[in-house]
Design a protein around this motif. Structure first.
Motif, PDB file in Angstrom:
ATOM      1  N   ILE A 100      -0.144  -3.882  -5.552  1.00 24.98           N
ATOM      2  CA  ILE A 100       0.275  -2.390  -4.910  1.00 24.98           C
ATOM      3  C   ILE A 100      -1.120  -1.511  -5.196  1.00 24.98           C
ATOM      4  O   ILE A 100      -1.733  -1.092  -6.142  1.00 24.98           O
ATOM      5  CB  ILE A 100       1.130  -2.045  -5.774  1.00 24.98           C
ATOM      6  CG1 ILE A 100       1.511  -0.314  -4.619  1.00 24.98           C
ATOM      7  CG2 ILE A 100       1.339  -1.389  -6.787  1.00 24.98           C
ATOM      8  CD1 ILE A 100       2.897  -0.088  -4.066  1.00 24.98           C
ATOM      9  N   ILE A 101      -1.840   0.011  -4.381  1.00 27.92           N
ATOM     10  CA  ILE A 101      -2.839   0.177  -4.474  1.00 27.92           C
ATOM     11  C   ILE A 101      -2.615   0.858  -3.756  1.00 27.92           C
ATOM     12  O   ILE A 101      -1.337   1.505  -2.699  1.00 27.92           O
ATOM     13  CB  ILE A 101      -4.377  -0.495  -3.623  1.00 27.92           C
ATOM     14  CG1 ILE A 101      -3.548  -0.697  -1.720  1.00 27.92           C
ATOM     15  CG2 ILE A 101      -4.110  -1.664  -4.318  1.00 27.92           C
ATOM     16  CD1 ILE A 101      -4.646  -1.157  -0.973  1.00 27.92           C
TER      17      ILE A 101
ATOM     18  N   GLY B  53       0.291  -1.699  -0.133  1.00 26.97           N
ATOM     19  CA  GLY B  53       0.548  -0.167  -0.024  1.00 26.97           C
ATOM     20  C   GLY B  53       0.685   0.880   0.316  1.00 26.97           C
ATOM     21  O   GLY B  53       2.124   1.577   0.799  1.00 26.97           O
ATOM     22  N   TYR B  54       0.887   1.985  -0.895  1.00 26.37           N
ATOM     23  CA  TYR B  54       1.279   3.587  -0.794  1.00 26.37           C
ATOM     24  C   TYR B  54       0.080   4.775  -0.103  1.00 26.37           C
ATOM     25  O   TYR B  54      -0.923   4.884  -0.342  1.00 26.37           O
ATOM     26  CB  TYR B  54       2.089   4.173  -2.303  1.00 26.37           C
ATOM     27  CG  TYR B  54       2.034   5.380  -2.434  1.00 26.37           C
ATOM     28  CD1 TYR B  54       3.242   5.678  -2.205  1.00 26.37           C
ATOM     29  CD2 TYR B  54       1.810   6.952  -2.996  1.00 26.37           C
ATOM     30  CE1 TYR B  54       4.299   6.509  -2.434  1.00 26.37           C
ATOM     31  CE2 TYR B  54       1.833   7.731  -2.836  1.00 26.37           C
ATOM     32  CZ  TYR B  54       3.082   7.780  -2.066  1.00 26.37           C
ATOM     33  OH  TYR B  54       4.097   9.027  -2.498  1.00 26.37           O
ATOM     34  N   ASP B  55       1.314   5.020   1.031  1.00 23.37           N
ATOM     35  CA  ASP B  55       0.659   5.809   2.229  1.00 23.37           C
ATOM     36  C   ASP B  55       0.851   7.165   1.876  1.00 23.37           C
ATOM     37  O   ASP B  55       2.197   7.775   2.771  1.00 23.37           O
ATOM     38  CB  ASP B  55       0.312   5.459   3.227  1.00 23.37           C
ATOM     39  CG  ASP B  55      -0.326   5.937   4.257  1.00 23.37           C
ATOM     40  OD1 ASP B  55      -1.173   6.679   3.605  1.00 23.37           O
ATOM     41  OD2 ASP B  55      -0.552   5.761   5.173  1.00 23.37           O
ATOM     42  N   ASN B  56       0.945   8.289   0.999  1.00 22.38           N
ATOM     43  CA  ASN B  56       1.564   9.361   1.030  1.00 22.38           C
ATOM     44  C   ASN B  56       3.170   9.580   1.426  1.00 22.38           C
ATOM     45  O   ASN B  56       4.109  10.438   2.487  1.00 22.38           O
ATOM     46  CB  ASN B  56       1.003  10.104   2.752  1.00 22.38           C
ATOM     47  CG  ASN B  56       1.103  11.915   2.112  1.00 22.38           C
ATOM     48  OD1 ASN B  56       1.481  12.316   1.236  1.00 22.38           O
ATOM     49  ND2 ASN B  56       0.594  12.220   3.320  1.00 22.38           N
TER      50      ASN B  56
ATOM     51  N   LEU C 281      -1.045   4.780  -9.006  1.00 25.96           N
ATOM     52  CA  LEU C 281      -1.441   5.289  -7.381  1.00 25.96           C
ATOM     53  C   LEU C 281      -1.254   6.932  -7.217  1.00 25.96           C
ATOM     54  O   LEU C 281      -1.753   7.472  -6.612  1.00 25.96           O
ATOM     55  CB  LEU C 281      -0.015   4.912  -6.544  1.00 25.96           C
ATOM     56  CG  LEU C 281       0.630   3.313  -6.643  1.00 25.96           C
ATOM     57  CD1 LEU C 281       1.961   3.273  -6.336  1.00 25.96           C
ATOM     58  CD2 LEU C 281      -0.577   2.432  -6.127  1.00 25.96           C
ATOM     59  N   LEU C 282      -0.942   7.625  -8.993  1.00 27.12           N
ATOM     60  CA  LEU C 282      -1.360   8.851  -8.524  1.00 27.12           C
ATOM     61  C   LEU C 282      -2.808   9.472  -8.909  1.00 27.12           C
ATOM     62  O   LEU C 282      -2.908   8.813  -9.727  1.00 27.12           O
ATOM     63  CB  LEU C 282      -0.182   9.293  -8.876  1.00 27.12           C
ATOM     64  CG  LEU C 282       1.953   9.404  -8.692  1.00 27.12           C
ATOM     65  CD1 LEU C 282       2.684  10.150 -10.398  1.00 27.12           C
ATOM     66  CD2 LEU C 282       1.538   9.921  -6.670  1.00 27.12           C
TER      67      LEU C 282
ATOM     68  N   ILE D 296       5.239  17.294 -10.073  1.00 27.73           N
ATOM     69  CA  ILE D 296       6.863  16.800  -9.377  1.00 27.73           C
ATOM     70  C   ILE D 296       7.513  16.053  -8.298  1.00 27.73           C
ATOM     71  O   ILE D 296       7.835  15.318  -8.195  1.00 27.73           O
ATOM     72  CB  ILE D 296       8.207  17.373  -9.747  1.00 27.73           C
ATOM     73  CG1 ILE D 296       7.765  17.626 -11.109  1.00 27.73           C
ATOM     74  CG2 ILE D 296       9.215  17.178  -9.705  1.00 27.73           C
ATOM     75  CD1 ILE D 296       8.352  16.479 -12.552  1.00 27.73           C
ATOM     76  N   SER D 297       6.862  17.126  -7.346  1.00 28.75           N
ATOM     77  CA  SER D 297       6.936  16.498  -5.455  1.00 28.75           C
ATOM     78  C   SER D 297       6.355  15.407  -5.032  1.00 28.75           C
ATOM     79  O   SER D 297       6.793  14.486  -4.815  1.00 28.75           O
ATOM     80  CB  SER D 297       6.357  17.696  -4.710  1.00 28.75           C
ATOM     81  OG  SER D 297       7.596  18.793  -4.811  1.00 28.75           O
ATOM     82  N   GLU D 298       4.928  14.803  -5.839  1.00 28.92           N
ATOM     83  CA  GLU D 298       3.848  13.818  -5.254  1.00 28.92           C
ATOM     84  C   GLU D 298       4.796  12.493  -6.166  1.00 28.92           C
ATOM     85  O   GLU D 298       4.788  11.794  -5.675  1.00 28.92           O
ATOM     86  CB  GLU D 298       2.844  13.997  -5.964  1.00 28.92           C
ATOM     87  CG  GLU D 298       1.984  15.320  -5.120  1.00 28.92           C
ATOM     88  CD  GLU D 298       0.502  14.718  -5.975  1.00 28.92           C
ATOM     89  OE1 GLU D 298      -0.431  16.124  -5.108  1.00 28.92           O
ATOM     90  OE2 GLU D 298       0.060  15.424  -6.884  1.00 28.92           O
TER      91      GLU D 298
END
Length: 214
Positions: free
Chosen positions: A84-85, A12-15, A140-141, A147-149
């Motif tokens: 991955i989510i 899991g991608y979390d910030n 995931l975006l 660019i920062s994200e």
């Protein structure tokens, strides 16, 4: 027909942080954590069975599964997957009967049952390869991102250190980003340029053009 054991690594991608969804039976303090696992009887429908298993833990209907290995045993087979989510976009069910679930940071994984730590390590290597060699992580975006994200996403998954300007140059050289006329206002009240993924260029250029070397 032999039973099939499914072991699935759910990242899991979390910030900016990479996490892993683990579960365990409700058997007290000494119970070990495990990957999302289950048993099915029909190997021909293993992908569908894995999605069904995942949906016992949350809304995973549209995730993309990648199979890792297929190892035959004397009485069973084991199929290993990873996915991955974006954690914000999926609701995980906590408190399912007789089970505990929890997101762990990928750098803080406890001792898991059986060979689940090895499966997780191998999955992480495969995930990093996918991220370096394909636009896998753009899902995931949001469709428009800064660019920062994008940099925080890559730093979180690949565990790299890089500055914003070097990262921006590396990606712009690949020509897979399209700068937009829109900007995003940040917390500091500065405006960041928005971009989107150049899917048309990527499809024409082929996989090798995307490989990242940072």
């Amino acid at each position: 027909m032999n039973e099939v054991t499914i072991d699935c690594v759910v990242f899991g991608y979390d910030n900016g942080s990479l996490k892993v969804l683990l579960s365990r039976e409700n058997k007290g303090v000494g119970a070990k954590w495990r990957l999302i696992s289950g048993i099915v009887k029909d190997v021909k429908n293993a992908d569908a069975a894995t999605l069904k298993l995942l949906n016992e833990f949350g809304n995973f209907e549209n995730v993309s599964l990648k199979q890792l290995t297929e190892a035959a045993g004397s009485n069973s087979q084991t199929l290993c997957y990873f996915t991955i989510i974006n954690i914000e976009e999926y609701r995980v069910k906590f408190g399912v009967v007789d089970l505990y679930q929890r997101w762990f940071k990928a750098t803080e994984i406890p001792d898991l049952i059986h060979d689940h730590n090895l499966i997780l390590d191998y999955s992480l290597c495969q995930l990093e390869t996918c991220v370096r060699e394909s636009p896998f992580s753009f899902n995931l975006l949001p469709r428009k991102f800064t660019i920062s994200e994008l940099m925080n996403l890559y730093k979180g998954i690949l565990r790299i250190e890089t500055d914003k300007e070097s990262f921006r140059r590396a990606f712009l050289k690949k020509k897979v980003l399209v700068p937009l006329k829109e900007k995003k206002e940040t917390v500091s009240e500065k405006e960041d340029q928005l971009y989107k993924f150049n899917a048309a260029f990527y499809e024409k250029s082929g996989l090798d053009h995307f490989i990242l070397d940072f």
